[in-house]
Write a protein that holds these residues in place. Structure first.
Motif, short mmCIF file in Angstrom:
data_model
loop_
_atom_site.label_atom_id
_atom_site.label_comp_id
_atom_site.label_asym_id
_atom_site.label_seq_id
_atom_site.Cartn_x
_atom_site.Cartn_y
_atom_site.Cartn_z
N LYS A 39 -26.06 17.00 -7.32
CA LYS A 39 -24.79 16.28 -7.15
C LYS A 39 -24.88 14.94 -7.87
O LYS A 39 -25.92 14.27 -7.83
CB LYS A 39 -24.48 16.06 -5.67
N VAL A 40 -23.79 14.56 -8.53
CA VAL A 40 -23.78 13.32 -9.31
C VAL A 40 -22.54 12.51 -8.97
O VAL A 40 -21.42 13.05 -8.95
CB VAL A 40 -23.80 13.60 -10.83
N GLY A 41 -22.73 11.23 -8.69
CA GLY A 41 -21.62 10.30 -8.51
C GLY A 41 -21.53 9.40 -9.72
O GLY A 41 -22.51 8.75 -10.10
N MET A 42 -20.36 9.34 -10.36
CA MET A 42 -20.19 8.59 -11.61
C MET A 42 -18.91 7.77 -11.57
O MET A 42 -17.83 8.31 -11.29
CB MET A 42 -20.16 9.56 -12.80
N TYR A 43 -19.03 6.48 -11.83
CA TYR A 43 -17.86 5.59 -11.88
C TYR A 43 -17.77 4.99 -13.28
O TYR A 43 -18.76 4.45 -13.79
CB TYR A 43 -18.00 4.48 -10.84
N VAL A 44 -16.59 5.07 -13.87
CA VAL A 44 -16.37 4.51 -15.21
C VAL A 44 -15.17 3.58 -15.17
O VAL A 44 -14.11 3.94 -14.63
CB VAL A 44 -16.13 5.64 -16.25
N CYS A 45 -15.33 2.39 -15.72
CA CYS A 45 -14.23 1.43 -15.75
C CYS A 45 -13.13 1.91 -16.70
O CYS A 45 -13.40 2.23 -17.86
CB CYS A 45 -14.74 0.06 -16.20
N GLY A 46 -11.91 1.96 -16.17
CA GLY A 46 -10.77 2.42 -16.96
C GLY A 46 -10.03 1.29 -17.63
O GLY A 46 -10.59 0.22 -17.90
N VAL A 47 -8.75 1.50 -17.88
CA VAL A 47 -7.96 0.54 -18.66
C VAL A 47 -7.13 -0.37 -17.77
O VAL A 47 -6.83 -0.04 -16.62
CB VAL A 47 -7.01 1.28 -19.63
N THR A 48 -6.78 -1.51 -18.33
CA THR A 48 -5.76 -2.36 -17.75
C THR A 48 -4.45 -1.93 -18.38
O THR A 48 -4.27 -2.05 -19.60
CB THR A 48 -6.04 -3.85 -18.03
N ALA A 49 -3.55 -1.41 -17.58
CA ALA A 49 -2.39 -0.68 -18.11
C ALA A 49 -1.20 -1.60 -18.34
O ALA A 49 -0.38 -1.82 -17.45
CB ALA A 49 -2.01 0.45 -17.16
N TYR A 50 -1.12 -2.16 -19.55
CA TYR A 50 0.06 -2.96 -19.89
C TYR A 50 0.61 -2.63 -21.27
O TYR A 50 1.58 -3.22 -21.71
CB TYR A 50 -0.23 -4.46 -19.76
N ASP A 51 -0.02 -1.69 -21.97
CA ASP A 51 0.49 -1.22 -23.26
C ASP A 51 -0.25 0.06 -23.63
O ASP A 51 -1.13 0.53 -22.89
CB ASP A 51 0.30 -2.29 -24.34
N LEU A 52 0.09 0.61 -24.78
CA LEU A 52 -0.59 1.82 -25.24
C LEU A 52 -2.06 1.52 -25.51
O LEU A 52 -2.41 0.43 -25.95
CB LEU A 52 0.09 2.35 -26.52
N SER A 53 -2.90 2.50 -25.25
CA SER A 53 -4.34 2.31 -25.40
C SER A 53 -4.78 2.50 -26.85
O SER A 53 -4.13 3.19 -27.63
CB SER A 53 -5.07 3.28 -24.48
#
Length: 537
Positions: A39-53
């Motif tokens: 079993k693996v727990g993985m956290y990845v920082c996503g985007v700050t959503a204020y425009d197209l990526s």
């Protein structure tokens, strides 16, 4: 590992297969050993959503999608968490400029991001939490940090006291005395130490806010990831990932506040992907040299973009250029055309050869492809050149075998050839599946889409190309070879290759030659969602 008797594809390995991961904390490759076996727990920082990526976001997403896919291939049960920051200074400023509700604006760009991810064939994470939905968890963690005497309240703001974190800087190597106010952190005379950072920001007029024990306000940037990772994965989990620009201050501050809230907090492996550069210069807003994902996929197929993004090792800088994208597009066209030709050639033999043994050359080809693929993937996901070498040899084997299949030969030899083609085709498809490059629909569909993108880049229609093919045929008939050669050369310079197949001439996309290539215009007015140092001060 053994091939499946039913399909001939590589049997999914057990977790006994070693996987080495570069740990940013120790700055070395380490054998990956999950806290709980299988079993693996993985956290990845996503985007700050204020425009197209932009392409930087695409690279981070594809890099960790690749890890997610490979861990699942290793038969691990993965809990993958990737957050959305939907409460932030930049969102508020952008919403005010547009006269829009900040949460409405961020929701819109969260949805746009998900469209981009689907186009790039990134699997949906197990959880995609948003800051606005986790205020209680964030406030609870801040309360715990205050109770542990590692934070203080000033006029409704809550600041983390970095001097209470004895190991601060262990991830980044940054020392407290190097944190000069105004560079990494905001100048605020109320802070005990200029490097102290906000856990909670007191409400300001015209900004969204939530009630808290310290008064109405909203979270600081760093606390959200600590709170959400602990909520979904507990205070101890296996992998925390993000772009290399997040190492400091974001991930450094995450470690400090997580340990302040829970002394046993720990992440086993910190992973960071490298920058995307433009002509060997880091893409940035200040230089105006960045591209949104949409700008690229307007001109190139998303699977060509994904191929480009995995063409370098995830930790290495990845230099963007039109030539690189053209090469990636050409590469995936060749792959899908080969598989399409194989599928068509084998279609009359659906019930033939399934009991026949594959020939020794095919067996050797399969073993080399399997061994090379897993050797590279298990070495810190080394995808650079992963679709060359043995993979290209497998495609060449398919094409040469298809030519042999057209010739008359003894029945048993033909049956062996048919089964060999099936097994190698399955092996190639399995590699593409793990890499996220297997098309969701028919090969003919994606091939046509690749051709449509090539026509768009060439500023031609298919009718234009067919007309030029007719003109070239007429010129050749009239022995005007100078004109016929010129037509062919002109099209090649636009990324269109003509191929004479007997009496018929067909066309396919190719890499542009002998022409200065122009990139899509960089965004000048719009600013994409930010990451790392550009995202926060």
């Amino acid at each position: 590992m053994e091939a499946s008797k039913e399909t001939g594809t590589v049997a999914a390995p057990k977790m006994d297969l070693t996987l080495k991961i570069y740990n940013s904390m120790t700055q070395q490759k380490e054998l990956f050993t999950p806290i709980v076996r299988g079993k693996v727990g993985m956290y990845v920082c996503g985007v700050t959503a204020y425009d197209l990526s932009h392409l930087g976001h695409a690279r981070a997403a594809v890099s960790f999608d690749l890890l997610y896919r490979y861990l699942e291939h290793l038969k691990c049960e993965v809990t993958y968490v990737r957050n959305f920051t939907d409460v932030d200074d930049k969102i508020i400023r952008r919403a005010n400029d547009l006269g829009e509700n900040p949460l409405s604006l961020s929701n819109r760009y969260c949805q746009e991001y998900l469209v981009d991810m689907a186009d790039l064939q990134c699997l949906p994470p197990t959880y995609q939490p948003r800051v606005s939905d986790h205020m209680e968890q964030i406030k609870d963690m801040i309360t715990q940090i205050i109770n542990n005497d590692c934070a203080y309240v000033v006029e409704g703001d809550v600041f983390f006291a970095v001097e209470k974190s004895p190991n601060y800087g262990r991830l980044s190597g940054q020392r407290l005395e190097n944190n000069r106010a105004g560079e990494r952190v905001a100048v605020d005379s109320r802070k005990r130490n200029p490097a102290d950072f906000a856990l909670w920001k007191a409400a300001k007029a015209g900004e969204p806010s939530w009630d808290s024990p310290w008064g109405p306000g909203r979270p600081g940037w760093h606390i959200e990831c600590s709170a959400m990772s602990a909520h979904y994965l507990s205070s101890k989990f296996d992998i925390h990932g993000g772009g290399i620009d997040l190492i400091f201050p974001h991930h450094e501050n995450e470690i400090a506040q997580s340990c302040a809230a829970c002394q046993d907090s720990n992440v086993s492996y910190w992973m960071h992907n490298g920058h995307v550069t433009n002509n060997n210069e880091k893409m940035s807003k200040s230089l105006g040299n960045f591209f949104t994902i949409r700008q690229i996929t307007e001109r190139y197929h998303p699977l060509a973009l994904r191929h480009f993004l995995i063409s370098a090792h995830y930790r290495s800088p990845l230099n963007y250029s039109v030539l690189q994208l053209d090469s990636a597009s050409d590469a995936v066209f060749y792959i899908y055309q080969t598989l399409q030709d194989c599928e068509v050639a084998l279609s009359p033999f659906q019930e033939h050869g399934k009991t026949a043994r594959i020939n020794p050359a095919a067996e050797d080809c399969i073993n080399k492809l399997r061994d090379e693929f897993h050797a590279r993937m298990s070495d810190d996901l080394n995808t650079s050149h992963i679709l060359t070498g043995a993979f290209q040899d497998a495609l060449k084997f398919i094409n040469s075998s298809l030519n042999m299949l057209k010739k008359k030969q003894p029945k048993q030899q033909q049956l062996s050839l048919i089964e060999s083609l099936r097994k190698i085709e399955n092996e190639v498809k399995e590699v593409l599946r793990i890499l996220g490059l297997l098309p969701p629909g028919a090969y003919s569909e994606v091939l046509q889409q690749l051709k449509d993108k090539a026509l768009k880049r060439a500023e031609l229609t298919e009718e234009d190309v067919l007309q030029l093919i007719e003109e070239r045929a007429a010129a050749r008939k009239n022995k005007d070879f100078s004109k016929s050669d010129q037509i062919r050369a002109d099209l090649t310079r636009k990324g269109i290759a003509l191929m004479d197949m007997g009496k018929e001439t067909i066309w396919r996309p190719c890499v542009l030659v002998e022409q200065e290539q122009e990139a899509p215009p960089a965004e000048k007015e719009k600013k994409p969602a930010a990451t790392g140092e550009e995202q926060k001060a």
